[in-house]
Design a protein around this motif. Structure first.
Motif, PDB file in Angstrom:
ATOM      1  N   LEU A 122       0.811  -1.216   0.000  1.00  5.82           N
ATOM      2  CA  LEU A 122       0.000   0.000   0.000  1.00  5.82           C
ATOM      3  C   LEU A 122       0.852   1.278   0.000  1.00  5.82           C
ATOM      4  CD1 LEU A 122      -2.976  -0.980   2.325  1.00  5.82           C
ATOM      5  CD2 LEU A 122      -3.130  -0.198  -0.038  1.00  5.82           C
ATOM      6  N   PRO A 123       1.914   1.358   0.803  1.00  9.82           N
ATOM      7  CA  PRO A 123       2.734   2.589   0.722  1.00  9.82           C
ATOM      8  C   PRO A 123       3.305   2.836  -0.670  1.00  9.82           C
ATOM      9  CG  PRO A 123       3.254   1.352   2.711  1.00  9.82           C
ATOM     10  CD  PRO A 123       2.366   0.477   1.885  1.00  9.82           C
ATOM     11  N   LEU A 124       3.755   1.765  -1.346  1.00  8.83           N
ATOM     12  CA  LEU A 124       4.275   1.930  -2.710  1.00  8.83           C
ATOM     13  C   LEU A 124       3.172   2.385  -3.650  1.00  8.83           C
ATOM     14  CD1 LEU A 124       6.489   1.584  -4.834  1.00  8.83           C
ATOM     15  CD2 LEU A 124       5.845  -0.825  -5.007  1.00  8.83           C
ATOM     16  N   ALA A 125       1.986   1.783  -3.528  1.00  8.03           N
ATOM     17  CA  ALA A 125       0.869   2.181  -4.389  1.00  8.03           C
ATOM     18  C   ALA A 125       0.448   3.617  -4.116  1.00  8.03           C
ATOM     19  CB  ALA A 125      -0.307   1.229  -4.178  1.00  8.03           C
ATOM     20  N   ILE A 126       0.504   4.036  -2.844  1.00  3.27           N
ATOM     21  CA  ILE A 126       0.145   5.416  -2.507  1.00  3.27           C
ATOM     22  C   ILE A 126       1.136   6.392  -3.130  1.00  3.27           C
ATOM     23  CG2 ILE A 126      -0.031   7.060  -0.602  1.00  3.27           C
ATOM     24  CD1 ILE A 126      -1.170   4.816   1.097  1.00  3.27           C
ATOM     25  N   SER A 127       2.422   6.025  -3.118  1.00  4.32           N
ATOM     26  CA  SER A 127       3.431   6.912  -3.705  1.00  4.32           C
ATOM     27  C   SER A 127       3.266   7.040  -5.218  1.00  4.32           C
ATOM     28  CB  SER A 127       4.835   6.383  -3.382  1.00  4.32           C
ATOM     29  OG  SER A 127       5.059   5.135  -4.019  1.00  4.32           O
ATOM     30  N   ILE A 128       2.692   6.002  -5.851  1.00  6.58           N
ATOM     31  CA  ILE A 128       2.517   6.024  -7.310  1.00  6.58           C
ATOM     32  C   ILE A 128       1.198   6.686  -7.700  1.00  6.58           C
ATOM     33  CG2 ILE A 128       2.266   4.603  -9.379  1.00  6.58           C
ATOM     34  CD1 ILE A 128       4.097   2.555  -8.060  1.00  6.58           C
ATOM     35  N   PHE A 129       0.100   6.246  -7.047  1.00  8.02           N
ATOM     36  CA  PHE A 129      -1.238   6.699  -7.444  1.00  8.02           C
ATOM     37  C   PHE A 129      -1.830   7.742  -6.498  1.00  8.02           C
ATOM     38  CE2 PHE A 129      -0.866   2.318  -9.053  1.00  8.02           C
ATOM     39  CZ  PHE A 129      -1.100   2.530 -10.389  1.00  8.02           C
ATOM     40  N   GLY A 130      -1.210   7.935  -5.324  1.00  6.71           N
ATOM     41  CA  GLY A 130      -1.809   8.815  -4.334  1.00  6.71           C
ATOM     42  C   GLY A 130      -2.973   8.135  -3.637  1.00  6.71           C
ATOM     43  N   LEU A 131      -3.667   8.869  -2.776  1.00  4.60           N
ATOM     44  CA  LEU A 131      -4.834   8.325  -2.080  1.00  4.60           C
ATOM     45  C   LEU A 131      -6.043   8.409  -3.011  1.00  4.60           C
ATOM     46  CD1 LEU A 131      -4.296   9.844   1.483  1.00  4.60           C
ATOM     47  CD2 LEU A 131      -3.902   7.489   0.738  1.00  4.60           C
ATOM     48  N   SER A 132      -6.099   7.505  -3.956  1.00  6.58           N
ATOM     49  CA  SER A 132      -7.140   7.539  -4.982  1.00  6.58           C
ATOM     50  C   SER A 132      -7.765   6.163  -5.142  1.00  6.58           C
ATOM     51  CB  SER A 132      -6.543   7.983  -6.321  1.00  6.58           C
ATOM     52  OG  SER A 132      -5.588   7.030  -6.775  1.00  6.58           O
ATOM     53  N   PRO A 133      -8.928   6.079  -5.789  1.00  2.00           N
ATOM     54  CA  PRO A 133      -9.526   4.760  -6.048  1.00  2.00           C
ATOM     55  C   PRO A 133      -8.615   3.862  -6.882  1.00  2.00           C
ATOM     56  CG  PRO A 133     -11.142   6.506  -6.369  1.00  2.00           C
ATOM     57  CD  PRO A 133      -9.827   7.177  -6.163  1.00  2.00           C
ATOM     58  N   ALA A 134      -7.820   4.451  -7.789  1.00  2.00           N
ATOM     59  CA  ALA A 134      -6.913   3.648  -8.607  1.00  2.00           C
ATOM     60  C   ALA A 134      -5.877   2.947  -7.747  1.00  2.00           C
ATOM     61  CB  ALA A 134      -6.226   4.534  -9.646  1.00  2.00           C
ATOM     62  N   MET A 135      -5.463   3.581  -6.651  1.00  2.20           N
ATOM     63  CA  MET A 135      -4.486   2.969  -5.758  1.00  2.20           C
ATOM     64  C   MET A 135      -5.055   1.709  -5.128  1.00  2.20           C
ATOM     65  SD  MET A 135      -3.612   2.435  -2.363  1.00  2.20           S
ATOM     66  CE  MET A 135      -4.634   3.632  -1.506  1.00  2.20           C
ATOM     67  N   VAL A 136      -6.259   1.800  -4.579  1.00  2.13           N
ATOM     68  CA  VAL A 136      -6.884   0.634  -3.952  1.00  2.13           C
ATOM     69  C   VAL A 136      -7.126  -0.457  -4.983  1.00  2.13           C
ATOM     70  CG1 VAL A 136      -8.847  -0.173  -2.591  1.00  2.13           C
ATOM     71  CG2 VAL A 136      -7.952   2.129  -2.235  1.00  2.13           C
ATOM     72  N   LEU A 137      -7.569  -0.065  -6.174  1.00  5.28           N
ATOM     73  CA  LEU A 137      -7.853  -1.049  -7.221  1.00  5.28           C
ATOM     74  C   LEU A 137      -6.589  -1.792  -7.631  1.00  5.28           C
ATOM     75  CD1 LEU A 137     -10.023  -2.193  -9.109  1.00  5.28           C
ATOM     76  CD2 LEU A 137      -9.429  -0.394 -10.740  1.00  5.28           C
ATOM     77  N   SER A 138      -5.475  -1.088  -7.744  1.00  2.00           N
ATOM     78  CA  SER A 138      -4.229  -1.751  -8.135  1.00  2.00           C
ATOM     79  C   SER A 138      -3.778  -2.750  -7.079  1.00  2.00           C
ATOM     80  CB  SER A 138      -3.141  -0.697  -8.372  1.00  2.00           C
ATOM     81  OG  SER A 138      -2.831  -0.003  -7.170  1.00  2.00           O
ATOM     82  N   VAL A 139      -3.938  -2.405  -5.816  1.00  2.46           N
ATOM     83  CA  VAL A 139      -3.536  -3.321  -4.739  1.00  2.46           C
ATOM     84  C   VAL A 139      -4.466  -4.527  -4.695  1.00  2.46           C
ATOM     85  CG1 VAL A 139      -3.188  -3.541  -2.253  1.00  2.46           C
ATOM     86  CG2 VAL A 139      -2.498  -1.452  -3.416  1.00  2.46           C
ATOM     87  N   VAL A 140      -5.763  -4.299  -4.901  1.00  2.00           N
ATOM     88  CA  VAL A 140      -6.718  -5.412  -4.929  1.00  2.00           C
ATOM     89  C   VAL A 140      -6.389  -6.372  -6.059  1.00  2.00           C
ATOM     90  CG1 VAL A 140      -9.142  -6.026  -5.298  1.00  2.00           C
ATOM     91  CG2 VAL A 140      -8.566  -4.103  -3.830  1.00  2.00           C
ATOM     92  N   ALA A 141      -6.131  -5.830  -7.247  1.00  2.00           N
ATOM     93  CA  ALA A 141      -5.805  -6.675  -8.392  1.00  2.00           C
ATOM     94  C   ALA A 141      -4.518  -7.452  -8.166  1.00  2.00           C
ATOM     95  CB  ALA A 141      -5.698  -5.822  -9.659  1.00  2.00           C
ATOM     96  N   PHE A 142      -3.519  -6.807  -7.564  1.00  2.00           N
ATOM     97  CA  PHE A 142      -2.257  -7.498  -7.299  1.00  2.00           C
ATOM     98  C   PHE A 142      -2.454  -8.628  -6.292  1.00  2.00           C
ATOM     99  CE2 PHE A 142       1.444  -8.076  -4.579  1.00  2.00           C
ATOM    100  CZ  PHE A 142       2.424  -8.387  -5.508  1.00  2.00           C
ATOM    101  N   GLY A 143      -3.138  -8.343  -5.200  1.00  2.00           N
ATOM    102  CA  GLY A 143      -3.310  -9.363  -4.173  1.00  2.00           C
ATOM    103  C   GLY A 143      -4.172 -10.520  -4.622  1.00  2.00           C
TER     104      GLY A 143
END
Length: 264
Positions: A122-143
């Motif tokens: 999540l910290p890496l995704a936040i640094s890339i996408f910020g606190l956005s829906p795309a960030m959560v979606l990318s982490v969900v898809a990865f996991g």
């Protein structure tokens, strides 16, 4: 003859009732213990509301509050992440499973990345996408991708030797072999991975909503916990359980119909 038919129908209804009761026996026991503990006051109502209070908060949140909107946000995020994970997992798994060379070169890397918890990224995704829906979606898809990916690799790599020999005799191309022999053989494994992936996608969606402050049941549960609104917190947990149960049941029905040919 009519009497025999009526007797058979009655027995069928009795067997169905027994099966339904047996399948839900543990759930009924848990609800009863929950009611007994909350009613007896062994745990403060601030931390453990009664089932009645939880149900009242659930009904109120769905009819008059924002609980329905939060539920839809979580479900849509879960399904979209699961769909992306399934597509990526099947595509990459098929490529790796069809090639022994690719498996030999990529297996160490897969085994290194696979154990990483999605929440740790999540910290890496936040640094890339910020606190956005795309960030959560990318982490969900990865996991959620890994169960499907590994199941697909196993399904394509475990094609019986007889079918491989048939493919060579028919001189099937790699693409034809993948769709006509590899994919049908891998479908049971793929669906097993997708069922597990669906659960992972729900869990990661809720965790992402809590950490990234995105609208959804995760955020609603976190806010209820911080405000000591125990009945609303438990109502959100009950909704998450219902979402997980319903999604798994629907996928099982779809799998049963799609793989009906295996029983013939």
């Amino acid at each position: 003859m009519t009497f025999a038919m009526n007797t058979g129908a009655a027995r069928t209804k009795i067997d169905w009732a027994r099966s339904l009761f047996g399948a839900n026996f543990l759930l009924l026991v848990i609800i009863f213990l929950w009611w007994a503990v909350s009613t007896a006051g062994w745990v403060s109502r601030v931390f453990l509301p009664s089932p009645q209070a939880t149900w009242a908060s659930l009904v109120e949140g769905v009819t008059d509050g924002d609980l329905l909107a939060f539920t839809w946000a979580t479900v849509s995020r879960m399904l979209l992440g699961w769909a992306l994970a399934s597509l990526l997992g099947v595509a990459l798994g098929a490529v790796i499973g069809l090639s022994s060379t690719a498996r030999a070169y990529m297996q160490p890397t897969l085994e290194f990345i696979r154990p990483l918890p999605a929440s740790a990224l999540l910290p890496l995704a936040i640094s890339i996408f910020g606190l956005s829906p795309a960030m959560v979606l990318s982490v969900v898809a990865f996991g959620a991708m890994w169960p499907v990916l590994l199941a697909t690799v196993h399904g394509f790599a475990s094609v019986p030797a007889q079918l491989q020999e048939v493919a060579r005799c028919l001189q099937l191309s790699r693409m034809a072999y993948a769709f006509k022999i590899g994919l049908p053989n891998a479908m049971p494994d793929i669906f097993a991975g997708m069922r597990l992936s669906l659960t992972v996608s729900l869990i990661v969606s809720v965790v992402g909503e809590m950490i990234a402050s995105q609208p959804g049941l995760g955020q609603a549960i976190l806010l209820a916990a911080r405000s000591f609104r125990a009945s609303e917190l438990f109502a959100g947990i009950v909704l998450l359980g219902l979402i997980g149960f319903a999604s798994s049941a629907l996928l099982a029905v779809f799998e049963k119909r799609l793989l009906k040919w295996q029983k013939s």
